[in-house]
Design a protein around this motif. Structure first.
Motif, short mmCIF file in Angstrom:
data_model
loop_
_atom_site.label_atom_id
_atom_site.label_comp_id
_atom_site.label_asym_id
_atom_site.label_seq_id
_atom_site.Cartn_x
_atom_site.Cartn_y
_atom_site.Cartn_z
N PRO A 111 7.88 -3.54 -7.84
CA PRO A 111 8.53 -2.44 -8.56
C PRO A 111 7.83 -1.09 -8.34
CG PRO A 111 8.35 -4.36 -9.98
CD PRO A 111 7.55 -4.64 -8.75
N ALA A 112 6.52 -1.08 -8.31
CA ALA A 112 5.77 0.17 -8.09
C ALA A 112 6.00 0.69 -6.68
CB ALA A 112 4.29 -0.05 -8.35
N TYR A 113 6.04 -0.20 -5.69
CA TYR A 113 6.29 0.24 -4.32
C TYR A 113 7.72 0.76 -4.18
CZ TYR A 113 6.79 0.46 0.69
OH TYR A 113 7.03 0.91 1.96
N THR B 125 0.85 -1.19 0.00
CA THR B 125 0.00 0.00 0.00
C THR B 125 0.89 1.24 0.00
OG1 THR B 125 -0.09 0.36 2.39
CG2 THR B 125 -1.67 -1.24 1.46
N PRO B 126 0.36 2.37 -0.43
CA PRO B 126 1.12 3.62 -0.33
C PRO B 126 1.40 4.02 1.13
CG PRO B 126 -0.71 3.88 -1.85
CD PRO B 126 -0.89 2.55 -1.17
N VAL C 41 -6.11 -11.83 7.46
CA VAL C 41 -7.45 -11.37 7.12
C VAL C 41 -8.07 -12.28 6.08
CG1 VAL C 41 -6.51 -9.73 5.43
CG2 VAL C 41 -8.79 -9.36 6.33
N LYS C 42 -9.34 -12.63 6.30
CA LYS C 42 -10.12 -13.34 5.30
C LYS C 42 -10.68 -12.27 4.36
CE LYS C 42 -13.93 -16.52 4.62
NZ LYS C 42 -15.02 -17.27 5.25
N VAL C 43 -10.17 -12.26 3.15
CA VAL C 43 -10.47 -11.19 2.19
C VAL C 43 -11.91 -11.33 1.68
CG1 VAL C 43 -9.75 -10.15 0.02
CG2 VAL C 43 -8.04 -11.15 1.54
N SER C 44 -12.64 -10.21 1.70
CA SER C 44 -14.02 -10.25 1.24
C SER C 44 -14.17 -9.85 -0.22
CB SER C 44 -14.90 -9.36 2.12
OG SER C 44 -14.46 -8.03 2.10
N ASP C 45 -13.17 -9.15 -0.79
CA ASP C 45 -13.26 -8.73 -2.19
C ASP C 45 -11.87 -8.80 -2.82
OD1 ASP C 45 -13.72 -7.59 -4.65
OD2 ASP C 45 -14.50 -5.70 -3.87
N MET C 46 -11.58 -9.91 -3.51
CA MET C 46 -10.27 -10.10 -4.12
C MET C 46 -9.95 -9.03 -5.16
SD MET C 46 -8.82 -12.61 -2.58
CE MET C 46 -7.49 -13.19 -3.61
N ALA C 47 -10.95 -8.38 -5.73
CA ALA C 47 -10.73 -7.34 -6.73
C ALA C 47 -9.98 -6.14 -6.14
CB ALA C 47 -12.05 -6.90 -7.34
N GLU C 48 -10.05 -5.96 -4.82
CA GLU C 48 -9.35 -4.84 -4.19
C GLU C 48 -7.83 -4.94 -4.32
OE1 GLU C 48 -12.63 -3.43 -0.87
OE2 GLU C 48 -10.97 -4.69 -0.22
N PHE C 49 -7.32 -6.14 -4.58
CA PHE C 49 -5.88 -6.30 -4.76
C PHE C 49 -5.38 -5.54 -5.99
CE2 PHE C 49 -6.47 -9.85 -1.87
CZ PHE C 49 -5.36 -9.72 -1.05
N ALA D 239 4.00 7.29 16.70
CA ALA D 239 2.96 6.27 16.58
C ALA D 239 2.40 6.38 15.17
CB ALA D 239 1.86 6.49 17.60
N ALA D 240 2.05 5.23 14.59
CA ALA D 240 1.50 5.23 13.23
C ALA D 240 0.33 4.28 13.16
CB ALA D 240 2.58 4.80 12.24
N ASP D 241 -0.69 4.68 12.41
CA ASP D 241 -1.84 3.82 12.19
C ASP D 241 -1.48 2.73 11.19
OD1 ASP D 241 -3.53 5.27 13.88
OD2 ASP D 241 -4.17 6.60 12.26
N ILE D 242 -2.11 1.57 11.36
CA ILE D 242 -2.02 0.48 10.40
C ILE D 242 -3.36 0.48 9.65
CG2 ILE D 242 -1.74 -2.00 10.07
CD1 ILE D 242 0.71 -0.55 11.27
N TYR D 243 -3.29 0.57 8.33
CA TYR D 243 -4.49 0.63 7.51
C TYR D 243 -4.73 -0.71 6.83
CZ TYR D 243 -3.90 5.63 8.12
OH TYR D 243 -3.75 6.89 8.66
#
Length: 124
Positions: free
Chosen positions: A115-117, A6-7, A100-108, A62-66
């Motif tokens: 390379p983008a990260y 993630t960004p 996490v049990k992913v509810s929407d694989m399209a979000e990946f 301190a940092a949030d985890i998203y």
């Protein structure tokens, strides 16, 4: 196994269709410094992509985890809760945060590949 980013400097490993593992990146742990406390989400709780699911505290900040994707927390890393320094010593391995049990694989599709990260971090 596919790792996406993630960004906000979380990583997520898609190991199987049952659950994906989430943690913070090397860049995040470098920026934070020595991690002293981790607030992990409750097992069974459901989050939407982008929601704050935990907090990591260091000697610096301190940092949030998203949440990288929407889903239900199915496991947390109790070893990390007992020894938060695992987030520094092995952030991509034993320092994982939760599964996490992913509810929407399209979000990946909205996440970054390696390379983008790397380009994001290099230009930060």
């Amino acid at each position: 196994m596919t790792t996406m980013y993630t960004p906000d400097h979380e990583w997520i490993n898609i190991e199987d269709h049952e659950a994906a593992t989430v943690g913070i990146t090397l860049h995040a742990q470098d920026a934070l410094g020595d991690v002293v406390f981790v607030d992990l989400p409750e097992v069974g709780r459901t989050f939407k992509k982008g929601e704050v699911s935990g907090v990591v505290e260091s000697v610096k900040a301190a940092a949030d985890i998203y949440m990288p994707v929407s889903g239900e927390i199915v496991e947390v890393n109790e070893a990390l809760r007992a020894d938060p320094s695992l987030a520094n010593s092995d952030p991509l391995g034993n320092g994982w945060f939760f599964k996490v049990k992913v509810s929407d694989m399209a979000e990946f599709e909205g996440l970054l590949d390696a390379p983008a990260y790397d380009a994001l971090v290099k230009n930060a």
